[in-house]
Design a protein around this motif. Structure first.
Motif, mmCIF file in Angstrom:
data_model
loop_
_atom_site.group_PDB
_atom_site.id
_atom_site.type_symbol
_atom_site.label_atom_id
_atom_site.label_comp_id
_atom_site.label_asym_id
_atom_site.label_seq_id
_atom_site.Cartn_x
_atom_site.Cartn_y
_atom_site.Cartn_z
ATOM 1 N N GLU A 119 0.836 -1.195 0.000
ATOM 2 C CA GLU A 119 0.000 0.000 0.000
ATOM 3 C C GLU A 119 0.868 1.240 0.000
ATOM 4 O OE1 GLU A 119 -3.722 1.878 2.461
ATOM 5 O OE2 GLU A 119 -3.326 -0.232 2.643
ATOM 6 N N ALA A 120 0.557 2.212 -0.756
ATOM 7 C CA ALA A 120 -0.544 2.280 -1.688
ATOM 8 C C ALA A 120 -0.026 2.261 -3.126
ATOM 9 C CB ALA A 120 -1.361 3.563 -1.460
ATOM 10 N N PRO A 161 -2.943 -7.829 -1.897
ATOM 11 C CA PRO A 161 -2.581 -6.532 -1.309
ATOM 12 C C PRO A 161 -2.095 -6.675 0.130
ATOM 13 C CG PRO A 161 -4.958 -6.811 -1.245
ATOM 14 C CD PRO A 161 -4.394 -8.031 -1.941
ATOM 15 N N ARG A 220 -1.938 -4.305 3.203
ATOM 16 C CA ARG A 220 -2.605 -3.047 3.551
ATOM 17 C C ARG A 220 -2.170 -2.533 4.912
ATOM 18 N NH1 ARG A 220 -7.754 -1.664 1.316
ATOM 19 N NH2 ARG A 220 -6.839 0.330 1.887
#
Length: 190
Positions: free
Chosen positions: A72-73, A92, A94
């Motif tokens: 991220e991101a 992902p 995060r």
């Protein structure tokens, strides 16, 4: 200290020039004295973005990755199309509290404070070889935490790939113990 495995993957001088030519320096952002490397002009240029995506997808293939993790991101922006181009799944990583369901988390220290990242616990298995992709390697804190997180999930780290390495900040040296035998591929180093 262990040495980081040197990258055997290179991009052509033409591709490197294209990428470098689309990274804009922004002085005194986000604070005075910082020279921010803005990749949005690169992302806005379909030729440069395609060259970047193709280069990262080639690294996926050459490292034998079975999944791609994006941090991220801005790492999401680079990792997702590279995963699609390479025919791999995208996972992902995060900031804490952004993923629903069961997660694994890893805390790490920042210059002023700490942070925490998470991944879905069920997204990675012992059969996975994971290539981690991010936009910039600076001091290496987030990358180091992601390496630990991927291993705690039971997966094997195939490598770490970044668009831009800020060599003067020492991230490569910091990551040497965490990378172990996994390679670090930086398409551009300044």
């Amino acid at each position: 200290m262990n040495e980081v495995t040197e990258s055997a993957i290179t991009v052509s001088a033409e591709v490197r020039e294209l990428l470098v030519g689309r990274i804009r320096d922004v002085a005194d952002y986000p604070q005075s004295g910082v020279m921010f490397k803005d990749i949005t002009p690169l992302l806005a240029d379909p030729v440069a973005f395609t060259a970047l995506t193709d280069s990262l997808a080639r690294i996926c293939a050459e490292r034998g990755a079975t999944k791609v993790v994006g941090l991220e991101a801005r790492g999401f922006i680079l990792a997702a199309p590279a995963a699609v181009r390479a025919g791999l799944g995208f996972i992902p990583v995060r900031k804490a509290g952004k993923l629903p369901g069961a997660t694994l988390s890893q805390s790490y220290d920042l210059e002023y404070g700490s942070a925490e990242i998470e991944v879905h616990a069920e997204d990675l298995t012992a059969d996975d070889r994971v290539l981690i992709i991010d936009d910039v390697l600076a001091t290496g804190g987030t990358a180091e935490a992601s390496l630990e997180l991927i291993r705690r999930a039971g997966a094997h780290v195939a490598g770490l790939a970044v668009l831009l390495e800020l060599g003067f900040l020492g991230g490569r040296d910091r990551l040497a113990p965490a990378l172990r035998d996994a390679p670090l591929d930086a398409l551009v180093t300044v």
